[in-house]
Design a protein around this motif. Sequence first.
Motif, PDB file in Angstrom:
ATOM      1  N   LYS A 114      -5.563 -18.331   0.375  1.00 58.39           N
ATOM      2  CA  LYS A 114      -4.980 -17.862  -0.893  1.00 58.39           C
ATOM      3  C   LYS A 114      -5.065 -16.321  -0.967  1.00 58.39           C
ATOM      4  CE  LYS A 114      -5.033 -18.956  -5.790  1.00 58.39           C
ATOM      5  NZ  LYS A 114      -5.991 -18.475  -6.787  1.00 58.39           N
ATOM      6  N   GLU A 115      -6.229 -15.799  -0.631  1.00 57.11           N
ATOM      7  CA  GLU A 115      -6.421 -14.338  -0.638  1.00 57.11           C
ATOM      8  C   GLU A 115      -5.466 -13.655   0.340  1.00 57.11           C
ATOM      9  OE1 GLU A 115     -11.231 -14.496  -1.525  1.00 57.11           O
ATOM     10  OE2 GLU A 115     -10.507 -13.647   0.365  1.00 57.11           O
ATOM     11  N   GLU A 118      -2.216 -13.340  -1.238  1.00 67.85           N
ATOM     12  CA  GLU A 118      -2.232 -12.413  -2.374  1.00 67.85           C
ATOM     13  C   GLU A 118      -2.471 -10.956  -2.002  1.00 67.85           C
ATOM     14  OE1 GLU A 118      -3.636 -15.579  -5.826  1.00 67.85           O
ATOM     15  OE2 GLU A 118      -5.139 -14.343  -4.811  1.00 67.85           O
ATOM     16  N   ARG A 124       2.076 -11.103  -3.880  1.00 65.39           N
ATOM     17  CA  ARG A 124       1.256 -11.240  -5.096  1.00 65.39           C
ATOM     18  C   ARG A 124       2.123 -11.183  -6.356  1.00 65.39           C
ATOM     19  NH1 ARG A 124      -2.560  -7.441  -4.140  1.00 65.39           N
ATOM     20  NH2 ARG A 124      -1.388  -5.859  -5.279  1.00 65.39           N
ATOM     21  N   GLU A 125       3.084 -10.275  -6.340  1.00 70.48           N
ATOM     22  CA  GLU A 125       3.988 -10.118  -7.484  1.00 70.48           C
ATOM     23  C   GLU A 125       4.822 -11.384  -7.697  1.00 70.48           C
ATOM     24  OE1 GLU A 125       4.863  -8.814 -10.682  1.00 70.48           O
ATOM     25  OE2 GLU A 125       3.441  -7.608  -9.515  1.00 70.48           O
ATOM     26  N   LYS A 126       5.267 -11.953  -6.582  1.00 72.94           N
ATOM     27  CA  LYS A 126       6.096 -13.171  -6.664  1.00 72.94           C
ATOM     28  C   LYS A 126       5.284 -14.362  -7.172  1.00 72.94           C
ATOM     29  CE  LYS A 126       9.305 -11.739  -3.068  1.00 72.94           C
ATOM     30  NZ  LYS A 126       9.594 -11.771  -1.620  1.00 72.94           N
ATOM     31  N   ILE A 127       4.015 -14.410  -6.800  1.00 76.55           N
ATOM     32  CA  ILE A 127       3.143 -15.494  -7.286  1.00 76.55           C
ATOM     33  C   ILE A 127       2.911 -15.304  -8.787  1.00 76.55           C
ATOM     34  CG2 ILE A 127       0.809 -16.482  -7.167  1.00 76.55           C
ATOM     35  CD1 ILE A 127       0.801 -15.718  -4.138  1.00 76.55           C
ATOM     36  N   LYS A 128       2.667 -14.069  -9.166  1.00 79.88           N
ATOM     37  CA  LYS A 128       2.408 -13.735 -10.576  1.00 79.88           C
ATOM     38  C   LYS A 128       3.592 -14.114 -11.470  1.00 79.88           C
ATOM     39  CE  LYS A 128      -0.224  -9.843 -12.457  1.00 79.88           C
ATOM     40  NZ  LYS A 128      -0.444  -8.404 -12.241  1.00 79.88           N
ATOM     41  N   SER A 129       4.806 -13.812 -10.970  1.00 80.39           N
ATOM     42  CA  SER A 129       6.006 -14.075 -11.764  1.00 80.39           C
ATOM     43  C   SER A 129       6.413 -15.544 -11.706  1.00 80.39           C
ATOM     44  CB  SER A 129       7.154 -13.205 -11.257  1.00 80.39           C
ATOM     45  OG  SER A 129       7.564 -13.658  -9.973  1.00 80.39           O
ATOM     46  N   GLY A 130       5.735 -16.338 -10.872  1.00 78.79           N
ATOM     47  CA  GLY A 130       6.042 -17.766 -10.792  1.00 78.79           C
ATOM     48  C   GLY A 130       7.174 -18.116  -9.838  1.00 78.79           C
ATOM     49  N   LYS A 133       4.917 -20.511  -5.739  1.00 82.82           N
ATOM     50  CA  LYS A 133       3.726 -21.252  -6.168  1.00 82.82           C
ATOM     51  C   LYS A 133       2.914 -21.669  -4.953  1.00 82.82           C
ATOM     52  CE  LYS A 133       5.663 -23.121 -10.399  1.00 82.82           C
ATOM     53  NZ  LYS A 133       6.464 -24.213 -10.940  1.00 82.82           N
TER      54      LYS A 133
END
Lengths: 260, 260
Positions: A114-115, A118, A124-130, A133
């Motif tokens: 996961k790290e 990220e 990381r930005e794409k994960i944050k914005s959904g 996943k």
Amino acid sequence: MDIPKSHPRYKSLLNREKIVEALDRGILAKAGLIAHGRGETFDYLIGERTTDIALRAIKTAAAILVLAENPVISVNGNTVALAREEIVKLAEELNGKIEVNLFYRSEERLRKIKEFFEENPVIREKIKSGRIKILGIEDANKQIPNLESARGRVSQEGIYSADVILVPLEDGDRTEALVKMGKKVISIDLNPLSRTAQQSTVTIVDELTRCLPLLRKYVRDYKNLDREELQRIVKEFDNKENLKNMLNHICNRLKNLQST
Amino acid sequence: MDIPKSHPRYKSLLNREKIVEALDRGILAKAGLIAHGRGETFDYLIGERTTDIALRAIKTAAAILVLAENPVISVNGNTVALAREEIVKLAEELNGKIEVNLFYRSEERLRKIKEFFEENPVIREKIKSGRIKILGIEDANKQIPNLESARGRVSQEGIYSADVILVPLEDGDRTEALVKMGKKVISIDLNPLSRTAQQSTVTIVDELTRCLPLLRKYVRDYKNLDREELQRIVKEFDNKENLKNMLNHICNRLKNLQST
């Protein structure tokens, strides 16, 4: 080590470096290094290029992914080590779902993978914005029937409810269990004789980092085709026949190599 | 991990454990794990058994070793990890000479390999009494011509003056350099297409731990034959032909496996 780009086996050596680095970072189990070596031999026998045989499987896989209602990309340590960015780019062309599923499941390795996703700021930005996943880490609370190992633990939102699962770099009995659940499995596997290769709906016998950009290209192209056309592509493909062609290709290569 | 002896791939899994342990102990470089994986694929394609084709190479190798005036067994991390005891037993049937020669030569790994030999009390005793000599560690002060890497550093008493060198588990340009020096090279290599396999005087395409006891048996038996008989065995063997037979065997296996 600095590998000159002109080296005839540049890409193979670069992949080897990535695999060693992933071991050092705790993303990969030691068995993952040995598995990488097994793949190297098959790629060497195939000729270290995407064959026309593999290309047909790639096109069929792209059609299945575009037709899918709820696809998911299942990743393990080797896949993430070799192709983190390309996996994310492919997921973006689909529904953004990536699920981590490990043969040697440990909380520490899950966390490190996961790290690893990220630490790339774009990802990381794409994960944050959904838009992307990363499933299967905190939400692996479903169980694949008839699969006793920890590998059977999957996410409801991911593998458990998916209709199509892309499985790169894996051998074992999971593919059969997934097919028995009624799912379509697309595998990327350099060994045309592995259980995964033999049980999959579509088997892409090609090196991961070489075929992923092609698979993404065809996914993008095929979004412009209508469903009937895509279904025709899928229908015309025979996985058993394709695997047989690949084995013949390897035999021919062996015979050609011995005469040089 | 406890592997049940009844497991169909017991020996292969046991070897894998030994390799992982050797990495943990610093005997093996990480690249050694990947190399082991490459070998696993070839062994799988060969059928994980000693073929009649390999047996002919083993017999010829035994004849050459018995005829040799000053043979030496060259070992690296993988060989020591998998077959420490068997290597010593074979050396005892010959002149006792074992030379450590590493692709990634480091003082630390050399020292650890020496310690690994010596921690076995039976082997330690044999080294002490001079029946076994572990060369190439403190005495590697000669250079193989036309080989620039640190691997070219060899012992005068060992590889440099030897007439016959047994080289298990290696790929690279060293074999060619040794043959150019006028030496006979017997290699044990699962890849019939490797540079080592192609350049050797005799190539045994078989798994190390499976073929070493056979090689030792024939060395013992052949000590009872006269030189003419041994020379006849050597003369009747054609390495190129033998490698070709092995590639055909692999092809046939691939075709049989696909039809099951």
